[in-house]
Design an enzyme around this catalytic site. Structure first.
Site, mmCIF file in Angstrom:
data_model
loop_
_atom_site.group_PDB
_atom_site.id
_atom_site.type_symbol
_atom_site.label_atom_id
_atom_site.label_comp_id
_atom_site.label_asym_id
_atom_site.label_seq_id
_atom_site.Cartn_x
_atom_site.Cartn_y
_atom_site.Cartn_z
ATOM 1 N N HIS A 68 -32.257 -67.246 24.734
ATOM 2 C CA HIS A 68 -32.630 -65.909 24.282
ATOM 3 C C HIS A 68 -34.094 -65.897 23.860
ATOM 4 C CE1 HIS A 68 -28.285 -64.459 23.273
ATOM 5 N NE2 HIS A 68 -28.418 -64.875 24.521
ATOM 6 N N GLU A 70 -35.405 -64.808 21.173
ATOM 7 C CA GLU A 70 -35.549 -65.253 19.783
ATOM 8 C C GLU A 70 -35.502 -66.778 19.685
ATOM 9 O OE1 GLU A 70 -32.915 -61.465 19.800
ATOM 10 O OE2 GLU A 70 -33.274 -63.205 21.077
ATOM 11 N N CYS A 96 -28.590 -61.455 18.525
ATOM 12 C CA CYS A 96 -27.170 -61.785 18.519
ATOM 13 C C CYS A 96 -26.882 -62.673 17.304
ATOM 14 C CB CYS A 96 -26.782 -62.499 19.815
ATOM 15 S SG CYS A 96 -27.383 -64.212 19.918
ATOM 16 N N CYS A 99 -28.653 -66.205 17.433
ATOM 17 C CA CYS A 99 -30.080 -66.121 17.108
ATOM 18 C C CYS A 99 -30.282 -65.733 15.647
ATOM 19 C CB CYS A 99 -30.779 -65.128 18.029
ATOM 20 S SG CYS A 99 -30.859 -65.710 19.740
#
Length: 140
Positions: A68, A70, A96, A99
């Site tokens: 991701h 992040e 999410c 993260c």
């Protein structure tokens, strides 16, 4: 957020382009976008496993080639030895839960985002951690 959108354009994800930047004292510390680990083939080349398996957004994150945005922004900062505690995350999407837990432990103090995400636990955990969460609705 305009810079975050620009970073998201580097994404190689077929489902959702996400960008993230860490900022402290009005300086960009690191950037990240969602895509496969360095040196590995991207979903643009291999296809999307999540799409093939019909996995809904926000579920079974481990069934994906990509990291991701992040995660990548935190990894980039760590790789170059940039401390991120006390910084602010700007992200195209609400992080999410996976993260979110990383951002809490990294010492991020605020998150600005423009779009929601199908992960209800994230908001509650950020609130409990005392991280300011600011949605910029209508941005884009």
């Amino acid at each position: 957020m305009s810079i975050t959108d620009l970073v998201a354009q580097r994404s190689t994800c077929l489902r959702r382009k996400v960008g993230a930047i860490l900022v402290k004292d009005k300086r960009i510390l690191a950037t990240g976008y969602n895509g496969a680990p360095t040196g590995l083939r991207h979903c643009l080349e291999t296809g999307c496993l999540r799409e093939e398996l019909n996995i809904p957004s926000g579920q079974r994150h481990e069934l994906c080639r990509a990291l991701h945005a992040e995660q990548n922004v935190l990894i980039q900062a760590a790789y170059y030895g940039i401390p991120v505690a006390g910084s602010t995350l700007y992200c195209t999407n609400l992080p999410c839960i996976i993260c979110t837990k990383m951002l809490i432990n990294a010492g991020i103090t605020a998150i600005y985002y423009s779009n929601g995400y199908a992960d209800e636990m994230s908001e509650g955990m950020l609130k409990e951690a005392g991280i300011r969460l600011i949605r910029l609705p209508g941005y884009k």
